[in-house]
Design a protein around this motif. Sequence first.
Motif, mmCIF file in Angstrom:
data_model
loop_
_atom_site.group_PDB
_atom_site.id
_atom_site.type_symbol
_atom_site.label_atom_id
_atom_site.label_comp_id
_atom_site.label_asym_id
_atom_site.label_seq_id
_atom_site.Cartn_x
_atom_site.Cartn_y
_atom_site.Cartn_z
ATOM 1 N N VAL A 181 0.823 -1.207 0.000
ATOM 2 C CA VAL A 181 0.000 0.000 0.000
ATOM 3 C C VAL A 181 0.858 1.260 0.000
ATOM 4 O O VAL A 181 0.589 2.208 -0.741
ATOM 5 C CB VAL A 181 -0.968 -0.015 1.212
ATOM 6 C CG1 VAL A 181 -1.599 1.342 1.434
ATOM 7 C CG2 VAL A 181 -2.041 -1.074 1.011
ATOM 8 N N LYS A 182 1.916 1.292 0.815
ATOM 9 C CA LYS A 182 2.737 2.511 0.907
ATOM 10 C C LYS A 182 3.388 2.871 -0.426
ATOM 11 O O LYS A 182 3.712 4.034 -0.660
ATOM 12 C CB LYS A 182 3.772 2.397 2.018
ATOM 13 C CG LYS A 182 4.877 1.428 1.760
ATOM 14 C CD LYS A 182 5.875 1.420 2.914
ATOM 15 C CE LYS A 182 6.827 0.266 2.744
ATOM 16 N NZ LYS A 182 6.731 -0.715 3.785
ATOM 17 N N GLY B 155 -8.743 14.699 14.418
ATOM 18 C CA GLY B 155 -8.099 14.122 13.243
ATOM 19 C C GLY B 155 -8.248 12.622 13.126
ATOM 20 O O GLY B 155 -7.661 12.007 12.243
ATOM 21 N N GLN B 156 -9.034 12.004 14.030
ATOM 22 C CA GLN B 156 -9.223 10.554 13.980
ATOM 23 C C GLN B 156 -10.240 10.200 12.889
ATOM 24 O O GLN B 156 -11.175 10.924 12.640
ATOM 25 C CB GLN B 156 -9.652 9.992 15.344
ATOM 26 C CG GLN B 156 -11.098 10.179 15.718
ATOM 27 C CD GLN B 156 -11.483 11.562 16.242
ATOM 28 O OE1 GLN B 156 -10.756 12.525 16.118
ATOM 29 N NE2 GLN B 156 -12.671 11.652 16.797
ATOM 30 N N VAL C 9 -6.694 -0.322 5.782
ATOM 31 C CA VAL C 9 -5.501 -1.139 5.537
ATOM 32 C C VAL C 9 -4.299 -0.407 6.123
ATOM 33 O O VAL C 9 -4.363 0.792 6.394
ATOM 34 C CB VAL C 9 -5.292 -1.420 4.030
ATOM 35 C CG1 VAL C 9 -6.396 -2.311 3.482
ATOM 36 C CG2 VAL C 9 -5.206 -0.130 3.227
ATOM 37 N N ALA C 10 -3.226 -1.129 6.302
ATOM 38 C CA ALA C 10 -1.976 -0.562 6.816
ATOM 39 C C ALA C 10 -1.025 -0.316 5.648
ATOM 40 O O ALA C 10 -1.181 -0.911 4.575
ATOM 41 C CB ALA C 10 -1.350 -1.530 7.814
ATOM 42 N N PRO C 11 -0.022 0.544 5.835
ATOM 43 C CA PRO C 11 0.930 0.808 4.752
ATOM 44 C C PRO C 11 1.656 -0.434 4.252
ATOM 45 O O PRO C 11 2.024 -0.508 3.079
ATOM 46 C CB PRO C 11 1.925 1.793 5.383
ATOM 47 C CG PRO C 11 1.162 2.461 6.471
ATOM 48 C CD PRO C 11 0.232 1.396 6.997
ATOM 49 N N LEU D 268 -4.284 3.405 7.634
ATOM 50 C CA LEU D 268 -3.964 3.795 9.009
ATOM 51 C C LEU D 268 -2.633 3.188 9.428
ATOM 52 O O LEU D 268 -2.343 2.037 9.124
ATOM 53 C CB LEU D 268 -5.037 3.301 9.986
ATOM 54 C CG LEU D 268 -6.436 3.912 9.897
ATOM 55 C CD1 LEU D 268 -7.311 3.349 11.001
ATOM 56 C CD2 LEU D 268 -6.406 5.418 9.978
ATOM 57 N N GLU D 269 -1.860 3.999 10.146
ATOM 58 C CA GLU D 269 -0.626 3.522 10.747
ATOM 59 C C GLU D 269 -0.636 3.984 12.199
ATOM 60 O O GLU D 269 -0.713 5.195 12.461
ATOM 61 C CB GLU D 269 0.582 4.088 10.008
ATOM 62 C CG GLU D 269 1.895 3.550 10.512
ATOM 63 C CD GLU D 269 3.055 3.971 9.622
ATOM 64 O OE1 GLU D 269 3.927 3.126 9.377
ATOM 65 O OE2 GLU D 269 3.093 5.141 9.170
#
Length: 153
Positions: free
Chosen positions: A4-5, A43-44, A105-107, A129-130
Motif C-alpha cells: 500500500v505505501k 483528526g481521527q 488497511v496498513a501501509p 492507518l498507521e
Amino acid sequence: MTTVKDIMTSELITLTPEMDVVKAARILLDRHINGAPVVGENGQLVGILCQSDLVAQQKKIPIPTLFTLLDGVFQLTSTKQIEKQLSKIAALTVADAMTPNPVTVAPDTRLETVAALMVDNNFHTLPVLENDRLVGIIGKEDVLRTLLPKDTD
C-alpha cells in the motif's frame, strides 16, 4: 512485492462529519475522487464518504417487503436496514451519509490483499492507518496504475 505505501495517496483530502453533503459532493467531483475519509475534531478517522453514499440520495424510499404465511405477516427486510437506507436518502450532513468505521488497511498491506478487499466487498476507496493515525488513502485507480508499464526516461 508491491504494498500500500508504494501506491497510496498521502496528500489527503478529508471531510468533516458536520460538512453539508452538497459541499462534500462538490469536493469529490471537483477533485475527481471517488471517496474521502471523514475525520473528527482530533483528526481521527470516523468514516468514509464515497460517491455511492451520495448517489443513494436519489434512491426511492424502500417499502418493506411483507409476506403472509399461515395467517402470520413476516417482514423480509429488517427495520434497522430500512432506517439506515432512509437516513442516507435524507442525509443533510456528511455524518448522515457516510459509512462509519470503514475497513482500513496498513501501509505494509500487500497489493493482492487490497485487490481482494476491493473486489470481494465492492470497495472503491480504503483509508490507510498507521498506529491508528490516518496516513493515506488507496483507491481502485491507484491499483490500476500498477498495471501500466513504468516510465523510463
